[in-house]
Write a protein that holds these residues in place. Structure first.
Motif, PDB file in Angstrom:
ATOM      1  N   UNK A 227       0.868  -1.187   0.000  1.00  0.00           N
ATOM      2  CA  UNK A 227       0.000   0.000   0.000  1.00  0.00           C
ATOM      3  C   UNK A 227       0.898   1.228   0.000  1.00  0.00           C
ATOM      4  N   UNK A 228       0.619   2.151  -0.894  1.00  0.00           N
ATOM      5  CA  UNK A 228       1.314   3.440  -0.875  1.00  0.00           C
ATOM      6  C   UNK A 228       0.337   4.489  -0.360  1.00  0.00           C
ATOM      7  N   UNK A 229       0.807   5.364   0.490  1.00  0.00           N
ATOM      8  CA  UNK A 229      -0.046   6.370   1.137  1.00  0.00           C
ATOM      9  C   UNK A 229      -1.178   5.711   1.919  1.00  0.00           C
ATOM     10  N   UNK A 230      -0.828   4.677   2.682  1.00  0.00           N
ATOM     11  CA  UNK A 230      -1.836   3.990   3.496  1.00  0.00           C
ATOM     12  C   UNK A 230      -2.553   5.013   4.376  1.00  0.00           C
ATOM     13  N   UNK A 231      -3.885   5.098   4.285  1.00  0.00           N
ATOM     14  CA  UNK A 231      -4.608   6.090   5.097  1.00  0.00           C
ATOM     15  C   UNK A 231      -4.402   5.851   6.597  1.00  0.00           C
ATOM     16  N   UNK A 232      -4.553   6.906   7.343  1.00  0.00           N
ATOM     17  CA  UNK A 232      -4.362   6.853   8.794  1.00  0.00           C
ATOM     18  C   UNK A 232      -5.241   5.758   9.414  1.00  0.00           C
ATOM     19  N   UNK A 233      -4.644   4.942  10.269  1.00  0.00           N
ATOM     20  CA  UNK A 233      -5.404   3.922  10.995  1.00  0.00           C
ATOM     21  C   UNK A 233      -5.387   2.545  10.338  1.00  0.00           C
ATOM     22  N   UNK A 234      -5.060   2.498   9.039  1.00  0.00           N
ATOM     23  CA  UNK A 234      -5.114   1.211   8.330  1.00  0.00           C
ATOM     24  C   UNK A 234      -4.067   0.238   8.892  1.00  0.00           C
ATOM     25  N   UNK A 235      -2.875   0.725   9.142  1.00  0.00           N
ATOM     26  CA  UNK A 235      -1.811  -0.168   9.654  1.00  0.00           C
ATOM     27  C   UNK A 235      -2.222  -0.776  10.999  1.00  0.00           C
ATOM     28  N   UNK A 236      -2.803   0.024  11.888  1.00  0.00           N
ATOM     29  CA  UNK A 236      -3.197  -0.474  13.211  1.00  0.00           C
ATOM     30  C   UNK A 236      -4.281  -1.542  13.080  1.00  0.00           C
ATOM     31  N   UNK A 237      -5.263  -1.272  12.212  1.00  0.00           N
ATOM     32  CA  UNK A 237      -6.320  -2.263  11.999  1.00  0.00           C
ATOM     33  C   UNK A 237      -5.730  -3.571  11.483  1.00  0.00           C
ATOM     34  N   UNK A 238      -4.808  -3.459  10.548  1.00  0.00           N
ATOM     35  CA  UNK A 238      -4.238  -4.683   9.958  1.00  0.00           C
ATOM     36  C   UNK A 238      -3.403  -5.441  10.980  1.00  0.00           C
ATOM     37  N   UNK A 239      -2.672  -4.709  11.812  1.00  0.00           N
ATOM     38  CA  UNK A 239      -1.862  -5.406  12.837  1.00  0.00           C
ATOM     39  C   UNK A 239      -2.773  -6.145  13.819  1.00  0.00           C
TER      40      UNK A 239
END
Ligand code: SAM
Length: 281
Positions: A242-254
């Motif tokens: 993902x490029x320019x992953x929107x805010x919060x997406x990384x936390x949800x995925x983790x």
């Protein structure tokens, strides 16, 4: 499946702002899949994928359910009487985008383009083109709305020797797209079959995103899930950058990936990762 979880999460974040945006799918496929149809009968892998998640989701921890909610809401909306229809990326977009947003879909192959048109029906937000999505991409960017998401999801057909070619095409498409629109959210799908080839691709893409696109390393995420040891034989893993992953997406995925991995694993050696390829050691 991970790509659809990611796609739905990113669209959900884009929906958080009222300004309109545009979704662009370079390799749209047929839109939706009948899990009781002939094709799904011939390759019933879905049972070990979405089937397991569908059955287990109610007992998942809250943070996992929150992460999967945008994707599962779409599936639930199509399956009031039990799991039968699986949404492809165009259907996820059509069900999640708002009236003011726009959808552009490319599908090269005639029969698939026809099925796609039938699945999507009449929709004034949508334009479907039967053409090469890699070639089409530059002309679409930047979108007039100046917000949006591009999904690049080529087939990586081994039989046609296209696996390496698809990596190369994706890098070429990314370079052209970034020059025109570095602010866009991009999701690039790739199989995880050859770990070294994936690492090379991710590293080259990440340095391009950082050097040509000016992205911060933490705005680039590689998200992968493999259900058994990666190696020869049937594909055991896949994921996206993902490029320019929107805010919060990384936390949800983790939050979601360990649970998804646990549900979907098919033996020793299953695993997952959510990390910036530019920061991975
Ligand atoms: C992996 S499928 C897409 C799945 C879809 N994005 C989804 O998530 O539901 C890849 C599709 O790309 C189409 N295709 C292959 N080469 C293409 C090209 N150069 N441009 C556009 N579509 C292409 C294939 O016919 C196939 O339907």
């Amino acid at each position: 499946m991970v790509k659809h979880v990611v796609l739905a999460l990113c669209l959900d974040r884009l929906n958080a702002k009222p300004a309109p945006y545009r979704y662009f799918d370079t390799h749209a496929g047929i839109g939706a899949y009948d899990l009781e149809g002939d094709e799904a009968e011939r390759s019933p892998e879905w049972k070990d994928g979405v089937g397991r998640v569908w059955n287990a989701e109610r007992s998942a921890p809250d943070d996992v359910r929150a992460a999967l909610a945008p994707w599962l809401n779409v599936i639930q909306g199509m399956n009031a009487a039990g799991l039968r229809h699986y949404p492809g990326s165009p259907m996820i977009a059509s069900r999640m985008l708002r009236d003011l947003d726009a959808i552009r879909l490319c599908e090269l192959h005639e029969p698939s383009a026809q099925l796609l048109r039938e699945a999507m029906g009449r929709d004034k937000r949508m334009k479907i083109e039967q053409r090469d999505g890699f070639e089409a991409l530059p002309a679409y960017l930047p979108p007039p709305e100046r917000r949006g998401l591009v999904l690049v999801d080529p087939p990586f057909e081994v039989a046609q020797g296209a696996r390496k070619a698809d990596f190369d095409w994706m890098l070429k498409a990314a370079r052209g797209a970034l020059k025109r629109w570095p602010q866009g959210v991009y999701v690039f799908w790739r199989p995880v079959k050859d770990v070294a080839a994936v690492a090379d691709f991710d590293a080259e893409l990440a340095s391009m995103l950082i050097e040509d696109g000016g992205l911060a390393p933490e705005k680039i995420l590689a998200v992968d899930l493999w259900v058994r040891e990666i190696g020869e034989g049937p594909l055991s893993g896949a994921g996206v950058v993902i490029a320019n992953a929107p805010f919060g997406v990384a936390e949800h995925l983790r939050a979601a990936m360990p649970w998804l991995c646990e549900q979907m694993k098919q033996g020793a050696g299953a695993g997952w990762r959510v990390e910036s390829p530019a920061m991975a050691s």
